[in-house]
Design an enzyme around this catalytic site. Structure first.
Site, PDB file in Angstrom:
ATOM      1  N   GLU A 164     -12.399  -3.134   5.376  1.00 47.97           N
ATOM      2  CA  GLU A 164     -12.088  -3.958   6.546  1.00 47.97           C
ATOM      3  C   GLU A 164     -13.319  -3.931   7.444  1.00 47.97           C
ATOM      4  O   GLU A 164     -13.540  -2.988   8.176  1.00 47.97           O
ATOM      5  CB  GLU A 164     -10.869  -3.369   7.264  1.00 47.97           C
ATOM      6  CG  GLU A 164     -10.497  -4.101   8.532  1.00 47.97           C
ATOM      7  CD  GLU A 164     -10.339  -5.592   8.337  1.00 47.97           C
ATOM      8  OE1 GLU A 164     -11.347  -6.301   8.461  1.00 47.97           O
ATOM      9  OE2 GLU A 164      -9.220  -6.040   8.062  1.00 47.97           O
ATOM     10  N   SER A 198       0.961   6.589   2.766  1.00 49.40           N
ATOM     11  CA  SER A 198       1.703   7.527   3.623  1.00 49.40           C
ATOM     12  C   SER A 198       2.922   8.086   2.903  1.00 49.40           C
ATOM     13  O   SER A 198       3.550   7.414   2.076  1.00 49.40           O
ATOM     14  CB  SER A 198       2.183   6.829   4.893  1.00 49.40           C
ATOM     15  OG  SER A 198       1.099   6.376   5.642  1.00 49.40           O
ATOM     16  N   SER A 220       4.651  -1.627   4.278  1.00 50.54           N
ATOM     17  CA  SER A 220       4.922  -2.988   4.763  1.00 50.54           C
ATOM     18  C   SER A 220       5.138  -3.920   3.584  1.00 50.54           C
ATOM     19  O   SER A 220       4.457  -3.803   2.569  1.00 50.54           O
ATOM     20  CB  SER A 220       3.733  -3.511   5.563  1.00 50.54           C
ATOM     21  OG  SER A 220       3.482  -2.678   6.651  1.00 50.54           O
ATOM     22  N   GLN A 270       0.832  -1.204   0.000  1.00 47.19           N
ATOM     23  CA  GLN A 270       0.000   0.000   0.000  1.00 47.19           C
ATOM     24  C   GLN A 270       0.862   1.248   0.000  1.00 47.19           C
ATOM     25  O   GLN A 270       1.727   1.398   0.866  1.00 47.19           O
ATOM     26  CB  GLN A 270      -0.899  -0.029   1.244  1.00 47.19           C
ATOM     27  CG  GLN A 270      -1.666   1.252   1.494  1.00 47.19           C
ATOM     28  CD  GLN A 270      -2.661   1.091   2.626  1.00 47.19           C
ATOM     29  OE1 GLN A 270      -3.594   0.313   2.555  1.00 47.19           O
ATOM     30  NE2 GLN A 270      -2.453   1.829   3.703  1.00 47.19           N
ATOM     31  N   GLY A 271       0.625   2.143  -0.952  1.00 45.57           N
ATOM     32  CA  GLY A 271       1.408   3.375  -1.038  1.00 45.57           C
ATOM     33  C   GLY A 271       0.572   4.605  -0.743  1.00 45.57           C
ATOM     34  O   GLY A 271       0.221   5.349  -1.666  1.00 45.57           O
ATOM     35  N   ASN A 281      -3.516   7.381  18.142  1.00 48.27           N
ATOM     36  CA  ASN A 281      -4.468   7.587  19.250  1.00 48.27           C
ATOM     37  C   ASN A 281      -5.143   8.949  19.152  1.00 48.27           C
ATOM     38  O   ASN A 281      -6.349   9.079  19.345  1.00 48.27           O
ATOM     39  CB  ASN A 281      -3.711   7.548  20.587  1.00 48.27           C
ATOM     40  CG  ASN A 281      -3.690   6.152  21.195  1.00 48.27           C
ATOM     41  OD1 ASN A 281      -4.280   5.222  20.643  1.00 48.27           O
ATOM     42  ND2 ASN A 281      -3.029   6.029  22.323  1.00 48.27           N
ATOM     43  N   GLU A 282      -4.340   9.968  18.853  1.00 46.65           N
ATOM     44  CA  GLU A 282      -4.864  11.339  18.884  1.00 46.65           C
ATOM     45  C   GLU A 282      -5.858  11.560  17.743  1.00 46.65           C
ATOM     46  O   GLU A 282      -6.886  12.210  17.917  1.00 46.65           O
ATOM     47  CB  GLU A 282      -3.693  12.327  18.796  1.00 46.65           C
ATOM     48  CG  GLU A 282      -2.800  12.333  20.042  1.00 46.65           C
ATOM     49  CD  GLU A 282      -1.979  11.050  20.242  1.00 46.65           C
ATOM     50  OE1 GLU A 282      -1.629  10.385  19.241  1.00 46.65           O
ATOM     51  OE2 GLU A 282      -1.699  10.707  21.411  1.00 46.65           O
TER      52      GLU A 282
END
Lengths: 407, 377
Positions: free
Chosen positions: A251, A134, A168, A131-132, A375-376
């Site tokens: 998902e 980020s 990944s 997956q590209g 988280n934020e």
């Protein structure tokens, strides 16, 4: 509200369990419980051979329609499949990105040509995807994509320049799907396109990133004149953001129950370590181990709520909290594992598989609360989308809206 | 496997939400809190008329014959509105214990009256606290001429001063056996002293039994397996309390969202500050996690017959719910700012109930130790 599965579903459970135990033998015995997050030393070639073994047994892409090489399983049976898969100790799925993300996207939004070209390779375990999305300047602000793609007027190819990061399995993959800016001067989520790019070509360079775990499952992917052919675009030029969001929405949570079985296995390793070294007598650690067990029950029932709710595409509360809940639970489990190990948690022991695994969990879990929405960001989403609290100013988006008003 | 509520369950939930919003608003709660018995009799009658008291009681005994799931849905809504009624003591504690441990005769005699709300009962479980602890029976029962003599004391009996009938757990003298006895409030030798509680929405009393004389028929347990039946009752009651705490936590978030949306500082609603948004989001994470734990344990309780998994899951739900409720209540006070510290605003009502309830039917620490023992020992 009913927890029990039907007898037919339970029979399917037995079928999966028997198949797994019969096939996780020979060369595949060595990858039991391997290949999950943090385990970057598992052999990709063996993991791919296992994917082909699954495909031969019709246990790959079990949720896809039969017409595309899947098995068309109900939600209940997909849940059962994932549970028994992990219970048997079968390895992490190197084909997950193709099966779980790109495949459903092509089935929903791709052209027939794209489906016919790509789906069989994913289903058969012969072609692998990464997956590209980020980029160095597009992390939480995912729409701030700088990678650009321009049309080559002669061939119609898309020519890419730029950089992706946190990719990944890039070194083990054949293809990458890329979010690239195809309208020069556009900003934010507009002017992006979703391109399918082969990795084995000049103009693509992959560099591993050394992580705090010491390993390198993430990579940087550089594009310097790499090409995607004219038909290798999903959706129209400029629709890339919508395609990417649809992809992330596929998902549906069936694999979360498999993930929980992984977690349960890790907790069991913690419990065994505590029994062996006496930590099981420490009152404070006993409290934390019990809390971890209770957290697993929460995750299981939360996932069942997600799967049983109306599948109307609306984000439901149990789905909105899930990422935050599991990632923090897992991070805490890692800390608990090291505290149970005590000073031995600091000592590497290559011959001690359980200890090594727990150390990997503790270190890799530090990524859990960062990737796929920190988280934020999760708390922002919950506050704004689930609780309806006022939206924060987002400079890039706001500037975009102002430009619109000027037109 | 289907974890969604059925249409009937959804209707029960929605009807309860509507009824309680109307009948148990802040003003009604505060009026009842200030009364001597702490009970809103009109509201209690209203609940009885709706059949709520018989939710989990068998149809043969005048109930609706529904299960723990339906009762959980009602209690979740009650938790939001703090109704000052003896529902938990009479239906959830006494009703459940009688169902699980009672003899056929006793169930036929008392359950119909609990189910229609005409009898307000409660349960005296152990010497201290609202909990089941086989090692701490509050009373001893001795054979006497007419039947049984009971002596002992219970320091914290829910609605013990207003109940008309107290089911008392007692050790049979000179044995390890446990018996369950029905003691009407008018029985000579029964003394009841109401306690002043900070959580004024739910009352406790000290109950003493001094030479209380009972007939043979006043022993109401079915004989064998009373400790296991009481353990199961306590686990179900803990789960029901967890459902109520879930509702309380949800209401703390709702109050906070409403207040921070209308309170303006520095030229914008307080709700627009990220520090506030993140704390509200944290509340929601804990609330939804609690909902999953409570609904899951309820589904298990409705299906499973084995005691151990029920005890562990109900305990996990209670621990989760107690801590989530307290967290949300303290956040509600903090995020209301100055007015959160006043008697006039409601957060303190939830805060006090959250703190008190965490010590009913097992603390988070006690439940986690129980789970740890199952995992580690």
């Amino acid at each position: 509200m009913q927890l029990a599965f039907t007898p037919e579903d339970e029979a399917f459970r037995v079928e999966v369990a028997q198949w797994m135990s019969a096939h996780l033998t020979g060369p595949f015995a060595s990858i039991r419980h391997r290949g999950g997050p943090g385990d970057d030393e598992a052999d990709p070639a063996l993991l791919k051979a296992w994917e082909r073994e699954l495909a031969a047994g019709r246990f790959s892409c079990v949720g896809w329609p039969e017409a595309w090489g899947g098995r068309g399983l109900s939600i209940e049976r997909q849940v059962i499949f994932h549970e028994e898969y992990v219970r048997a100790g079968a390895p992490g799925r190197i084909g997950h990105i193709g099966e779980g993300l790109l495949g459903p996207t092509l089935i929903a939004l791709g052209t027939d040509e794209q489906r016919q070209r790509f789906l069989p390779g994913i289903a058969a375990g012969t072609e692998y995807w990464c997956q590209g999305f980020s980029e160095p300047a597009a992390g939480s602000d995912l729409a701030n994509v700088q990678t650009r793609a321009q049309r080559d007027p002669a061939s119609g190819d898309w020519v890419l320049h730029g950089q992706k990061v946190w990719t990944s399995w890039a070194l083990a993959s054949d293809w990458i799907f890329v979010l690239a800016r195809t309208e020069p001067g556009s900003r934010g989520h507009r002017g992006l396109s979703f391109l399918l790019v082969p990795l084995a070509q000049r103009g693509v360079e992959i560099r591993p990133i050394r992580q705090l775990t010491g390993g390198s499952e993430f990579n940087e992917v550089f594009f310097d004149g790499a090409r995607a052919q004219a038909w290798q675009i999903v959706g129209r030029p400029g629709d890339g953001w919508a395609v990417a969001m649809a992809l992330l929405g596929f998902e549906r949570g069936v694999s979360t129950l498999g993930q929980q079985m992984h977690f349960a296995h890790e907790l069991q390793l913690v419990i065994e370590a505590a029994r062996c070294n006496g930590a099981a007598r420490d009152p404070a650690l006993r409290q934390r181990i019990a809390e971890a067990w209770a957290g697993l029950r929460v995750m299981r029932y939360n996932a069942l709520r997600m799967l049983s709710g109306p599948q109307d595409g609306r984000l439901r509360p149990e789905a909105m909290i899930y990422k935050h809940y599991w990632s923090n639970w897992h991070r805490d489990l890692g800390k608990l594992a090291l505290d149970v190990l005590g000073i031995d948690g600091d000592v590497r022991a290559d011959g001690d598989a359980a200890r090594t695994r727990l150390q990997q969990v503790a270190l890799f879990a530090r990524a859990d609360t960062i990737y796929a929405g920190t988280n934020e960001i999760q708390l922002n989403l919950i506050a704004e989308r689930a609780l309806g609290m006022p939206k924060a100013a987002r400079p890039t988006v706001d500037r975009l809206n102002k430009n619109d008003q000027c037109k | 496997m289907n974890f969604a509520l059925t249409e009937d369950q959804q209707m029960i939930r929605d009807a309860a939400e509507g009824f309680l919003a109307e009948a148990s608003g802040s003003a009604a709660v505060r009026a009842a809190m200030d009364g001597d018995a702490g009970i809103d009799r009109t509201l209690w009658q209203g609940m009885a008329d709706l059949g709520w008291c018989g939710t989990h009681i068998a149809e043969a005994h005048g109930g609706l014959g529904l299960g723990v799931v339906e009762l959980v849905l009602l209690l979740e809504q009650m938790g939001r509105r703090l109704p000052c009624v003896p529902f938990f003591s009479s239906v959830c504690l006494a009703g459940t214990a009688l169902q699980q441990a009672g003899s056929d005769t006793a169930r036929a005699r008392w359950l119909p009256r609990i189910a229609d709300g005409s009898l307000q009962a409660t349960l005296a479980l152990s010497a201290r606290g609202v909990q089941w602890d086989a090692t701490m029976p509050g009373a001893t029962a001795r054979r006497a001429a007419a039947g049984w003599q009971l002596d002992g004391s219970f320091a914290h009996v829910p609605d013990g001063a207003s109940a008309e009938l107290i089911f008392v757990v007692a050790r049979l003298a000179d044995t390890d056996e446990i018996g369950l006895f029905a003691v009407p409030s008018s029985t000579p030798g029964l003394q009841r002293a109401p306690l002043r509680t900070w959580d004024a929405t739910r009352r406790l009393a000290e109950v003493a039994l001094n030479g209380v004389q009972l007939g043979d028929g006043d022993r109401v347990d079915g004989g064998a397996e009373v400790p296991a039946a009481l353990q199961r009752s306590a686990a179900i009651a803990a789960l029901l309390l967890a459902a109520e705490q879930l509702g309380g936590a949800q209401q703390c978030l709702a109050l906070t969202l409403a207040y921070t949306a209308q309170r303006s500082q520095f030229g914008q609603p307080v709700a627009a500050f990220q520090a506030v948004k993140h704390r509200c989001a944290e509340m929601m994470v804990r609330i939804e996690a609690t909902r999953s734990a409570v609904y899951g344990a309820a589904a298990l309780a409705a299906e499973a017959t084995a005691l151990e998994p029920l005890v562990l899951e109900a305990g996990a739900a209670k621990a989760q719910a107690s801590e989530a409720f307290f967290f949300c209540a303290q956040e509600a006070i903090q995020l209301h700012g100055g007015v959160g510290f006043t008697w006039e605003y409601d957060p303190h009502l939830y805060f006090k109930r959250a703190q008190a309830g965490a010590h009913w039917l097992g603390t988070p620490q006690q439940w986690r130790e129980r789970i740890a023992a199952a995992l580690l020992d």
